[in-house]
Design an enzyme around this catalytic site. Structure first.
Site, PDB file in Angstrom:
ATOM      1  N   HIS A   1      -5.645  -9.900  -0.387  1.00  0.00           N
ATOM      2  CA  HIS A   1      -5.199 -10.043   0.914  1.00  0.00           C
ATOM      3  C   HIS A   1      -6.360 -10.978   1.415  1.00  0.00           C
ATOM      4  CE1 HIS A   1      -3.944  -6.099   0.272  1.00  0.00           C
ATOM      5  NE2 HIS A   1      -2.873  -6.182   1.430  1.00  0.00           N
TER       6      HIS A   1
ATOM      7  N   TYR B   1      -8.118 -10.940   3.998  1.00  0.00           N
ATOM      8  CA  TYR B   1      -9.432 -10.088   4.492  1.00  0.00           C
ATOM      9  C   TYR B   1     -10.231  -9.682   3.380  1.00  0.00           C
ATOM     10  CZ  TYR B   1      -6.988  -5.779   3.159  1.00  0.00           C
ATOM     11  OH  TYR B   1      -6.291  -4.671   2.394  1.00  0.00           O
ATOM     12  N   GLU B   2      -9.852  -9.862   2.243  1.00  0.00           N
ATOM     13  CA  GLU B   2     -10.783  -9.680   0.924  1.00  0.00           C
ATOM     14  C   GLU B   2     -11.693 -11.081   0.616  1.00  0.00           C
ATOM     15  OE1 GLU B   2      -9.048  -7.474  -2.607  1.00  0.00           O
ATOM     16  OE2 GLU B   2      -7.139  -7.935  -1.377  1.00  0.00           O
TER      17      GLU B   2
ATOM     18  N   MET C   1      -1.165  -6.521   7.663  1.00  0.00           N
ATOM     19  CA  MET C   1      -2.432  -7.582   7.344  1.00  0.00           C
ATOM     20  C   MET C   1      -1.996  -8.512   6.160  1.00  0.00           C
ATOM     21  SD  MET C   1      -5.836  -5.210   7.442  1.00  0.00           S
ATOM     22  CE  MET C   1      -5.999  -4.360   8.929  1.00  0.00           C
ATOM     23  N   SER C   2      -0.715  -8.235   5.784  1.00  0.00           N
ATOM     24  CA  SER C   2       0.004  -8.817   4.741  1.00  0.00           C
ATOM     25  C   SER C   2       1.054  -9.854   5.110  1.00  0.00           C
ATOM     26  CB  SER C   2       0.069  -8.061   3.658  1.00  0.00           C
ATOM     27  OG  SER C   2       1.092  -7.205   3.775  1.00  0.00           O
TER      28      SER C   2
ATOM     29  N   HIS D   1      -8.114   4.530   6.866  1.00  0.00           N
ATOM     30  CA  HIS D   1      -7.237   4.096   6.065  1.00  0.00           C
ATOM     31  C   HIS D   1      -6.790   4.948   4.924  1.00  0.00           C
ATOM     32  CE1 HIS D   1      -6.136   1.013   2.784  1.00  0.00           C
ATOM     33  NE2 HIS D   1      -6.915   1.720   1.772  1.00  0.00           N
TER      34      HIS D   1
ATOM     35  N   ASN E   1       1.255   4.722  10.283  1.00  0.00           N
ATOM     36  CA  ASN E   1       0.368   5.246  11.467  1.00  0.00           C
ATOM     37  C   ASN E   1       0.963   4.567  12.672  1.00  0.00           C
ATOM     38  OD1 ASN E   1      -1.084   2.908   9.832  1.00  0.00           O
ATOM     39  ND2 ASN E   1      -1.456   2.565  12.180  1.00  0.00           N
TER      40      ASN E   1
ATOM     41  N   SER F   1       0.773  -1.081  -0.100  1.00  0.00           N
ATOM     42  CA  SER F   1      -0.147  -0.059  -0.114  1.00  0.00           C
ATOM     43  C   SER F   1       0.886   1.379  -0.146  1.00  0.00           C
ATOM     44  CB  SER F   1      -0.790  -0.120   1.202  1.00  0.00           C
ATOM     45  OG  SER F   1      -1.835  -1.142   1.264  1.00  0.00           O
TER      46      SER F   1
ATOM     47  N   HIS G   1      -4.340  -0.553  -4.730  1.00  0.00           N
ATOM     48  CA  HIS G   1      -3.666  -1.624  -5.096  1.00  0.00           C
ATOM     49  C   HIS G   1      -4.147  -1.803  -6.632  1.00  0.00           C
ATOM     50  CE1 HIS G   1      -3.205  -2.369  -0.998  1.00  0.00           C
ATOM     51  NE2 HIS G   1      -2.429  -3.389  -1.092  1.00  0.00           N
TER      52      HIS G   1
ATOM     53  N   ALA H   1       2.549  -1.661   4.108  1.00  0.00           N
ATOM     54  CA  ALA H   1       2.411  -0.592   5.062  1.00  0.00           C
ATOM     55  C   ALA H   1       2.167  -1.251   6.514  1.00  0.00           C
ATOM     56  CB  ALA H   1       1.282   0.409   4.574  1.00  0.00           C
TER      57      ALA H   1
END
Ligand code: HPA
Length: 288
Positions: A84, A86-87, A218-219, A254, A242, A31, A62, A114
Site C-alpha cells: 500500500h 501508506y507503507e 486505502m487500496s 485494525h 466495519n 485484507s 498480507h 476490506a
C-alpha cells in the site's frame, strides 16, 4: 539503468518460468480474504521475495505470495497480499504487481479489498460490487512519462485513458447475477480511496457521503488505474469490515477490521469460485 517496463518484464518472465499455466484471470486478495488462495488446486506458490523487483508487503495480514493454479479447472493467478502507498511505497511499486500480471498474460483481474461502510446499510460482512471509485489519495499511479509498451491491445497504453467503465459492466453483471443465483442480493457501491494509514475522521466520512461514496478504503484505485492503462478488465469487490468512522460512534481498530466473519469469507469464496469459469467463458465468447 533498467526501467519500470524492463523490471516488470523480468518479473513476468520469472513467473512464466515458475509455472506451465498461462492464466488469463488474476485475483488480488485483500485484507482478510487471503484464504481464498487455499481453494486453488495444484498450486504453485511464488513468494514475492523470490520474484525480481517485487515489492515486499509489511502489513499484518498480507502474507506476500503469488499462487498459480486452477479453480474449477480454469487457470488463475492469485496475489495473496499487496503493498500500500501508506507503507511508504511509490506508485510504481504499489502497482508493480498489476503490471506484472498484465505482462504475464492476464486480461481480467478480480480486485478485492476490506472497506469501511459509509452507507449505514452496509454493515460488517456485506460484500459490495464496486461500481466506480473516487481517488482522494492525492496521487495517480500513471504519473510520469507514459510507457506505451504497457498497452496490451490497440488503443491502450495511452497518455490519457478512459475511466468511464473502469469497473467492467460485463463483469459486474455476472457478479450480481451469480450472487442472486446463490440466494443473496449484492449491492453495488462507489469506493472512495484515501491514503491512510490513519482511519478517517467522522467529519471526513460525512463529507465523503456527500461526495457520493458508499465505501472507504486505502487500496484498489491505483491498481485499477494501471489496469485500465494496460487494457485489463476489472471486477472490484469490497468486503465491509466495519462501519466507517462516526457511523456508529465506535472507535475503529485494525484487529476488528481483520476479523471478518467466517461466513463472509465463505460467501466471498463461493461467489468468486463460481465466477471464475464464467469470466473465462465470457472472454472466450467475446473473442470468438
Ligand atoms: N477506512 C479505511 N480503510 C478501511 C476501513 C475504513 O474504515 N476499513 C477497512 N479498510
Amino acid at each position: 539503468m533498467i526501467d519500470l517496463y524492463e523490471k516488470a518484464s523480468a518479473a513476468a518472465a520469472y513467473v512464466s518460468n515458475g509455472t506451465k499455466l498461462r492464466p488469463r484471470i488474476g485475483i488480488i486478495l485483500g485484507s482478510g480474504l487471503g484464504e481464498f488462495a487455499d481453494a486453488i488446486d495444484d498450486a504453485t506458490v511464488l513468494p514475492y521475495s523470490e520474484i525480481p523487483h517485487f515489492p515486499q508487503s509489511t502489513v499484518e495480514g498480507h502474507s506476500g505470495r503469488m499462487v498459480i493454479g486452477t479453480v474449477a479447472g480454469v487457470p488463475v493467478i492469485a496475489m495473496q497480499g499487496r503493498v500500500h502507498a501508506y507503507e511508504g511505497y511509490a506508485m510504481d511499486e504499489v502497482t508493480f504487481p498489476m503490471r506484472v500480471l498484465g505482462l504475464f498474460g492476464v486480461r481480467e483481474v478480480v480486485v478485492t479489498n476490506a472497506a469501511g461502510g459509509i452507507d449505514p446499510a452496509y454493515g460488517p460482512g456485506t460484500i459490495v460490487v464496486i461500481r466506480d471509485h473516487i481517488n482522494l489519495t492525492g496521487t495517480n499511479a500513471a504519473l510520469g512519462a507514459n510507457e506505451s509498451r504497457f498497452g496490451l491491445a490497440p488503443h491502450t497504453g495511452l497518455r490519457f485513458f478512459d475511466m468511464t467503465t473502469a469497473y467492467s459492466p460485463r463483469l459486474r453483471a455476472l457478479a450480481v447475477a451469480e450472487a442472486a443465483a446463490q440466494g443473496w442480493s449484492m449491492p453495488s457501491g462507489v469506493y472512495l480511496a484515501v491514503l491512510g494509514p490513519s482511519y478517517e475522521t467522522p467529519a471526513e466520512i460525512r463529507a465523503f457521503r456527500v461526495l457520493g461514496a458508499d465505501l472507504v478504503g486505502m487500496s484498489t484505485v491505483h491498481e485499477v488505474i494501471v489496469a485500465r492503462h494496460m487494457g485489463i478488465e476489472i471486477l472490484g469487490l469490497s468486503l465491509v469490515t466495519n462501519p466507517a468512522a462516526g457511523v456508529t460512534g465506535e472507535p475503529l481498530n485494525h484487529l476488528e477490521v481483520m476479523e471478518i466473519g467466517a461466513q463472509a469469507a465463505k460467501t466471498f469464496g463461493s461467489l468468486v469460485k463460481a465466477l471464475i469459469p464464467q469470466i473465462d467463458d465470457a472472454t472466450c465468447e467475446a473473442r470468438a
